[in-house]
Design a protein around this motif. Structure first.
Motif, mmCIF file in Angstrom:
data_model
loop_
_atom_site.group_PDB
_atom_site.id
_atom_site.type_symbol
_atom_site.label_atom_id
_atom_site.label_comp_id
_atom_site.label_asym_id
_atom_site.label_seq_id
_atom_site.Cartn_x
_atom_site.Cartn_y
_atom_site.Cartn_z
ATOM 1 N N GLY A 115 2.095 -27.888 25.528
ATOM 2 C CA GLY A 115 2.934 -29.048 25.769
ATOM 3 C C GLY A 115 4.054 -29.172 24.754
ATOM 4 O O GLY A 115 4.034 -28.538 23.696
ATOM 5 N N VAL A 116 5.012 -29.991 25.108
ATOM 6 C CA VAL A 116 6.138 -30.291 24.219
ATOM 7 C C VAL A 116 6.195 -31.805 24.014
ATOM 8 O O VAL A 116 5.660 -32.575 24.802
ATOM 9 N N THR A 117 6.850 -32.210 22.945
ATOM 10 C CA THR A 117 7.005 -33.636 22.673
ATOM 11 C C THR A 117 7.935 -34.268 23.703
ATOM 12 O O THR A 117 8.677 -33.576 24.406
ATOM 13 N N ALA A 118 7.911 -35.584 23.770
ATOM 14 C CA ALA A 118 8.700 -36.325 24.763
ATOM 15 C C ALA A 118 10.177 -35.984 24.691
ATOM 16 O O ALA A 118 10.849 -35.931 25.724
ATOM 17 N N LYS A 119 10.697 -35.732 23.498
ATOM 18 C CA LYS A 119 12.135 -35.456 23.380
ATOM 19 C C LYS A 119 12.540 -34.149 24.049
ATOM 20 O O LYS A 119 13.721 -33.951 24.360
ATOM 21 N N LEU A 120 11.576 -33.238 24.296
ATOM 22 C CA LEU A 120 11.902 -31.963 24.932
ATOM 23 C C LEU A 120 11.485 -31.879 26.390
ATOM 24 O O LEU A 120 11.820 -30.908 27.069
ATOM 25 N N VAL A 121 10.774 -32.879 26.888
ATOM 26 C CA VAL A 121 10.375 -32.864 28.300
ATOM 27 C C VAL A 121 11.638 -32.874 29.169
ATOM 28 O O VAL A 121 12.544 -33.673 28.966
ATOM 29 N N GLY A 122 11.693 -31.948 30.115
ATOM 30 C CA GLY A 122 12.826 -31.881 31.030
ATOM 31 C C GLY A 122 14.012 -31.081 30.526
ATOM 32 O O GLY A 122 15.019 -30.980 31.221
ATOM 33 N N THR A 123 13.898 -30.468 29.350
ATOM 34 C CA THR A 123 15.026 -29.719 28.783
ATOM 35 C C THR A 123 14.974 -28.231 29.074
ATOM 36 O O THR A 123 15.922 -27.512 28.790
ATOM 37 N N GLY A 124 13.850 -27.743 29.588
ATOM 38 C CA GLY A 124 13.638 -26.306 29.753
ATOM 39 C C GLY A 124 12.758 -25.720 28.665
ATOM 40 O O GLY A 124 12.331 -24.562 28.755
ATOM 41 N N ALA A 125 12.475 -26.499 27.628
ATOM 42 C CA ALA A 125 11.653 -26.004 26.526
ATOM 43 C C ALA A 125 10.248 -25.628 27.000
ATOM 44 O O ALA A 125 9.664 -24.651 26.520
ATOM 45 N N GLY A 126 9.707 -26.401 27.937
ATOM 46 C CA GLY A 126 8.387 -26.083 28.469
ATOM 47 C C GLY A 126 8.361 -24.747 29.178
ATOM 48 O O GLY A 126 7.388 -23.992 29.065
ATOM 49 N N ARG A 127 9.436 -24.438 29.906
ATOM 50 C CA ARG A 127 9.511 -23.137 30.589
ATOM 51 C C ARG A 127 9.558 -22.009 29.568
ATOM 52 O O ARG A 127 8.883 -20.984 29.714
ATOM 53 N N LEU A 128 10.354 -22.175 28.512
ATOM 54 C CA LEU A 128 10.406 -21.145 27.472
ATOM 55 C C LEU A 128 9.027 -20.964 26.838
ATOM 56 O O LEU A 128 8.563 -19.836 26.650
#
Length: 197
Positions: A115-128
């Motif tokens: 998982g990623v923190t809320a600030k990165l949700v929806g940025t593509g960071a989860g896909r990376l």
């Protein structure tokens, strides 16, 4: 086991989630990495304070609490065990993503935490983060990679895992103490799971 259709009361002070386990039996074709200022870093010897901070920032809204209830000694034994790998996704000088892989079962890997923190949700960071998780896992001689998610997690989590190549194979109900009632987590987190005291 046969369970009759119907409604069942969850005891006061408990929460109940539908858990879906998913697996992948061969490496998938990875989508392109999204563009972003993120770097994956392995944390070879994570300490309990660092780990709990990141675990809480990533999972608080999804009621992640199991690792918060462990003693320091138990947590360190778990996250530093041979065959367990901990990674963080760095962004703007801070740790904003958590990945935990468990290779302790021969020819298998469990994606324990992701998982990623809320600030990165929806940025593509989860896909990376997922692309790197899949690359790292399948670099080993695996026959199976698996993960589970539940109805408390982000509403897009299950679909994200399926788009990543995981296929559902089991559904369970998990009942646990509500971590907001014993002070493990603040009472105002996870409003999508009503607090019933």
């Amino acid at each position: 086991m046969s369970v009759p259709d119907g409604y069942y009361d969850v005891p006061t002070g408990k929460i109940a989630a539908v858990v879906t386990s998913l697996e992948m039996l061969a490496p998938p074709v990875l989508p392109p990495d999204p563009v972003g200022d993120w770097t994956l870093r392995r944390v070879a010897h994570p300490d309990a304070t660092w780990y709990r901070d990141l675990y809480t920032r990533v999972g608080r809204e999804w009621l992640w609490s199991q690792r918060l209830r462990m003693s320091d000694a138990e947590l360190v034994r778990t996250i530093r065990a041979d065959g367990v790998e901990i990674y963080t996704l760095e962004h703007d000088g801070g740790d904003e993503g958590l990945l935990e892989l468990d290779f302790r079962t021969k020819n298998e890997c469990e994606l324990v935490l992701f998982g990623v923190t809320a600030k990165l949700v929806g940025t593509g960071a989860g896909r990376l983060l997922m692309n790197r998780a899949l690359q790292r896992a399948w670099a080993q001689p695996l026959t199976r990679l698996w993960v589970h998610t539940c109805s408390f997690d982000h509403p897009r989590a299950l679909a994200f895992y399926q788009r990543s190549g995981f296929r559902p194979y089991r559904r369970q109900i998990e009942i646990a103490d509500d971590p907001r009632l014993d002070g493990t987590l603040p009472r105002d987190v996870a409003p999508h799971v009503p607090l019933i005291a």
